[in-house]
Design a protein around this motif. Structure first.
Motif, PDB file in Angstrom:
ATOM      1  N   UNK A   8       0.806  -1.213   0.000  1.00  0.00           N
ATOM      2  CA  UNK A   8       0.000   0.000   0.000  1.00  0.00           C
ATOM      3  C   UNK A   8       0.841   1.265   0.000  1.00  0.00           C
ATOM      4  N   UNK A   9       0.168   2.368   0.242  1.00  0.00           N
ATOM      5  CA  UNK A   9       0.819   3.679   0.260  1.00  0.00           C
ATOM      6  C   UNK A   9       0.939   4.166   1.691  1.00  0.00           C
ATOM      7  N   UNK A  10       2.063   4.793   2.022  1.00  0.00           N
ATOM      8  CA  UNK A  10       2.152   5.484   3.314  1.00  0.00           C
ATOM      9  C   UNK A  10       1.337   6.774   3.193  1.00  0.00           C
ATOM     10  N   UNK A  11       1.071   7.391   4.328  1.00  0.00           N
ATOM     11  CA  UNK A  11       0.297   8.644   4.311  1.00  0.00           C
ATOM     12  C   UNK A  11       1.008   9.692   3.455  1.00  0.00           C
ATOM     13  N   UNK A  12       2.330   9.769   3.555  1.00  0.00           N
ATOM     14  CA  UNK A  12       3.085  10.763   2.775  1.00  0.00           C
ATOM     15  C   UNK A  12       3.029  10.449   1.284  1.00  0.00           C
TER      16      UNK A  12
END
Ligand SMILES: NC(=O)c1ccc[n+]([C@@H]2O[C@H](COP(=O)([O-])OP(=O)(O)OC[C@H]3O[C@@H](n4cnc5c(N)ncnc54)[C@H](OP(=O)(O)O)[C@@H]3O)[C@@H](O)[C@H]2O)c1
Length: 337
Positions: free
Chosen positions: A325-329
């Motif tokens: 997935x994607x990190x928040x940043x």
């Protein structure tokens, strides 16, 4: 009572199989090195299958059912040599990765598979599909066809160590806005997830019943758009008491940008989990036939239920703590860009 031997048993599926079998009153023995814990209540046989004496403690019994979880043809071959003659039923856990083509929606178990790896090849990093294909062939040969080869598609549900099935429900369970979602305006992207608990129940039932041959164990087919909507609904249902106003602002992401943005499809760091590579050849990937599995008794909970259980059972780490997935940043960067 059935006397079951798991070759493996410390991984996610292995532990789910163990727990389910024990809950239904079966006797379960699991053979593994023990790099992770065994399920409580299992008769543990700690052994390294690379060593000569690995099967000494399990070969003098008649097993009602052996479930082989390996991807190593040399391990599979030796286990079949030592145990294959006596076991009443034998299940090999393979994978839909064995199929040579992923382009035909609805393809069934008769589709061509990749060339089996020669167990004596000694390749440093053997191809997963070819190792599984070799294990399939060895199982069928050694057992003279008296084996069930189960080919799971993508396995999902609570505890998914890969994060592929957990990312979207956990992301929607976070209050952070906006949520970056893959755009799929033409419905080209498909999702087919089998819940690990349904897979385990099927393996135990079909294996104990003595079914033979090859069977895809796959989830129901959903478009990616449907799957995302179910993930959002599940997250809202699971968090409604903590977050009574869970509506999310969505920002659609054009998948044609993935290469330039260095975003991966499918899985892993900086990825859009469950998204298939956009090049051709994947039209049948998440659309495998489930007809034989259903005929043999596969029962599946809904994808929404799997997603809801993922959110309810999360230990608080959230989407950012997953292996996919994607990190928040990263997500924020893609929203701006
Ligand atoms: N995830 C998916 O979406 C997906 C899809 C299709 C098929 N599959 C298949 O589904 C199965 C998943 O199994 P799983 O979740 O239980 O995890 P796993 O990690 O694949 O299980 C492998 C088992 O083998 C044992 N093992 C490995 N090396 C060993 C050695 N040298 N000696 C003895 N035991 C050894 C491991 O235990 P120790 O490390 O403790 O020894 C572990 O219990 C696999 O067959 C996988 O290929 C997965």
């Amino acid at each position: 009572m059935t006397n079951i031997l798991l070759l493996g048993g410390t991984g996610w599926l292995g532990k789910t199989l163990s727990g389910l079998a024990l809950d239904s009153g079966q006797q379960v023995t699991a053979l593994a090195r023990g790099t992770q814990a065994f399920a409580p209540g299992v008769n543990e046989v700690i052994a390294d299958r690379a060593s000569r004496d690995a099967y000494d403690r399990v070969e003098n019994q008649v097993w009602d059912l052996v479930i082989e979880l390996t991807s190593s043809p040399t391990f599979a071959r030796e286990a079949l040599r030592r145990l294959g003659g006596k076991a009443r039923n034998w299940v090999f856990i393979s994978s839909c990765s064995v199929y040579a083509e992923q382009s035909e929606p609805g393809a069934d178990e008769t589709a061509d598979v990749v060339k089996p790896l020669d167990p004596d090849d000694g390749e440093a990093e053997p191809d997963y599909a070819r190792t599984k294909s070799a294990c399939e062939e060895l199982s069928m040969q050694a057992r003279d066809g008296r084996a069930l080869v189960v080919r799971p598609g993508l396995i999902g549900g609570p505890g998914d160590p890969t994060g592929r099935s957990s990312y979207w429900p956990l992301r929607f369970a976070e209050p952070r806005d906006p949520v970056l979602v893959p755009a799929d305006p033409d419905g080209q992207q498909w999702v087919q997830i089998i819940d690990v608990r349904d897979l385990a129940a099927f393996v135990l039932d079909a294996g104990s019943a003595g079914h033979r041959g090859f069977v895809n164990a796959v989830g129901a087919q959903h478009t990616l758009g449907e799957a995302l909507r179910l993930a959002q609904e599940a997250a809202e249902a699971a968090t409604s008491s903590a977050n009574p106003d869970p509506g999310h602002k969505l920002v659609e992401y054009d998948l044609a940008r993935m290469e330039v943005d260095l975003v991966n499809p499918w899985a892993g760091p900086k990825s859009l989990p469950l998204v298939l590579p956009t090049e051709s050849g994947f039209a049948g990937f998440a659309r495998r036939s489930d007809a034989r599995a259903l005929a043999l008794g596969l029962r599946r909970r809904s994808l929404r239920e799997s997603f809801e259980d993922i959110v309810r059972s999360n230990d608080g780490g959230g989407a950012g703590a997953l292996r996919s997935g994607l990190s928040a940043d990263e997500e924020a960067g893609l929203v701006v860009g």
